[in-house]
Design a protein around this motif. Structure first.
Motif, short mmCIF file in Angstrom:
data_model
loop_
_atom_site.label_atom_id
_atom_site.label_comp_id
_atom_site.label_asym_id
_atom_site.label_seq_id
_atom_site.Cartn_x
_atom_site.Cartn_y
_atom_site.Cartn_z
N GLN A 135 -4.51 9.15 -5.46
CA GLN A 135 -4.13 8.11 -6.42
C GLN A 135 -3.52 6.92 -5.66
OE1 GLN A 135 -2.61 9.04 -10.42
NE2 GLN A 135 -0.67 8.23 -9.68
N PRO A 136 -4.14 5.73 -5.77
CA PRO A 136 -3.66 4.58 -5.01
C PRO A 136 -2.51 3.84 -5.69
CG PRO A 136 -5.57 3.94 -6.27
CD PRO A 136 -5.35 5.42 -6.54
N TYR A 137 -1.74 3.16 -4.86
CA TYR A 137 -0.69 2.27 -5.35
C TYR A 137 -0.89 0.89 -4.73
CZ TYR A 137 1.70 6.40 -7.15
OH TYR A 137 2.01 7.54 -7.84
N ASN A 138 -0.33 -0.11 -5.36
CA ASN A 138 -0.42 -1.48 -4.86
C ASN A 138 0.50 -1.63 -3.64
OD1 ASN A 138 -2.07 -2.37 -7.06
ND2 ASN A 138 -0.23 -2.25 -8.32
N VAL A 139 0.02 -2.42 -2.66
CA VAL A 139 0.81 -2.67 -1.46
C VAL A 139 0.78 -4.16 -1.14
CG1 VAL A 139 1.08 -2.14 1.00
CG2 VAL A 139 0.08 -0.45 -0.52
N TYR A 140 1.95 -4.70 -0.86
CA TYR A 140 2.05 -6.10 -0.44
C TYR A 140 2.86 -6.16 0.85
CZ TYR A 140 3.53 -10.93 -0.16
OH TYR A 140 3.79 -12.19 0.30
N TYR A 141 2.29 -6.75 1.89
CA TYR A 141 2.98 -6.91 3.17
C TYR A 141 3.46 -8.34 3.30
CZ TYR A 141 3.65 -7.63 8.17
OH TYR A 141 4.17 -7.97 9.39
N SER A 142 4.73 -8.52 3.67
CA SER A 142 5.29 -9.85 3.91
C SER A 142 5.67 -9.95 5.38
CB SER A 142 6.52 -10.08 3.04
OG SER A 142 7.19 -11.26 3.46
N SER A 143 4.97 -10.81 6.11
CA SER A 143 5.31 -11.00 7.52
C SER A 143 6.63 -11.76 7.64
CB SER A 143 4.19 -11.73 8.25
OG SER A 143 3.94 -12.98 7.66
N ALA A 144 6.95 -12.61 6.66
CA ALA A 144 8.19 -13.39 6.68
C ALA A 144 9.42 -12.48 6.65
CB ALA A 144 8.23 -14.36 5.51
N SER A 145 9.40 -11.45 5.80
CA SER A 145 10.54 -10.53 5.72
C SER A 145 10.29 -9.23 6.47
CB SER A 145 10.87 -10.24 4.26
OG SER A 145 9.79 -9.54 3.65
N ASN A 146 9.11 -9.10 7.08
CA ASN A 146 8.70 -7.89 7.79
C ASN A 146 8.94 -6.66 6.91
OD1 ASN A 146 7.49 -6.51 9.87
ND2 ASN A 146 9.38 -6.20 10.99
N SER A 147 8.34 -6.73 5.71
CA SER A 147 8.52 -5.64 4.75
C SER A 147 7.22 -5.35 4.02
CB SER A 147 9.61 -5.99 3.74
OG SER A 147 9.19 -7.07 2.95
N ILE A 148 7.18 -4.16 3.44
CA ILE A 148 6.05 -3.73 2.62
C ILE A 148 6.63 -3.41 1.24
CG2 ILE A 148 4.25 -1.98 2.28
CD1 ILE A 148 4.56 -1.33 5.28
N THR A 149 5.99 -3.88 0.19
CA THR A 149 6.40 -3.54 -1.17
C THR A 149 5.29 -2.68 -1.77
OG1 THR A 149 7.63 -5.59 -1.41
CG2 THR A 149 7.09 -4.40 -3.43
N ILE A 150 5.67 -1.50 -2.25
CA ILE A 150 4.75 -0.57 -2.91
C ILE A 150 5.10 -0.60 -4.38
CG2 ILE A 150 3.91 1.79 -3.01
CD1 ILE A 150 5.42 2.18 -0.31
N SER A 151 4.07 -0.66 -5.25
CA SER A 151 4.35 -0.68 -6.68
C SER A 151 3.21 -0.08 -7.47
CB SER A 151 4.61 -2.12 -7.15
OG SER A 151 3.44 -2.90 -6.98
N ASN A 152 3.51 0.16 -8.72
CA ASN A 152 2.50 0.62 -9.65
C ASN A 152 2.85 0.08 -11.02
OD1 ASN A 152 0.18 1.99 -10.37
ND2 ASN A 152 1.33 3.76 -11.07
#
Length: 152
Positions: A135-152
């Motif tokens: 089951q997949p989840y949404n992923v957003y990578y921010s190079s500015a904050s060097n972070s990954i946000t996972i959401s559903n």
């Protein structure tokens, strides 16, 4: 290098545009609502920094049994539910074990690919049971904050 970038873009596009009904209609797994940010500067997440690496995020209210995050490279990540997709989560069927880029369900030893979410084990198809992918989840990578946000 150009081939790697091209391949990464193609795979990312395929994953984000997938309309595979097995992602949406899995009767074993709920679709929990959550949002979780991974700060890649923290030592706890150092293992996800290299392309081809994966981590298991086991935090309260993140997924059902946690989330596996895989680093394709070039700022492209995938995130998948850690619960076995072909069982109701309970006991041995809570979270799968990680051996990047493969995860294995403890109930039936089925193996799944963290790159595509597909099942790698050939299930017994004589039983007419439908087998589900991760089951997949949404992923957003921010190079500015060097972070990954996972959401559903």
């Amino acid at each position: 290098m150009k081939k790697f970038i091209f391949l990464t873009v193609i795979i990312s596009t395929l994953l984000s545009c997938s309309s595979d009904e097995s992602f949406d209609n899995n009767p074993y797994l709920a679709r929990p609502s959550f949002k979780y940010q991974i700060n890649l500067e923290l030592p706890k997440y150092a293992n996800i920094g290299n392309p081809g690496s994966a981590i298991y995020v086991n935090e309260p209210y993140v997924g059902i049994s946690g989330v596996f995050v895989y680093n394709f490279g070039g700022g492209t990540f995938t995130a998948w539910e850690a619960a076995c997709p072909n069982h109701i989560p309970n006991g041995d069927c809570l979270a799968m074990s990680l051996s990047s880029p493969i995860v294995t369900c403890g109930c039936d030893d089925y193996k799944y690919d963290l790159l595509t979410g597909s099942i790698l084990t050939n299930p017994d198809t004589k039983d007419d049971k439908k087998y589900y992918t991760l089951q997949p989840y949404n992923v957003y990578y921010s190079s500015a904050s060097n972070s990954i946000t996972i959401s559903n």
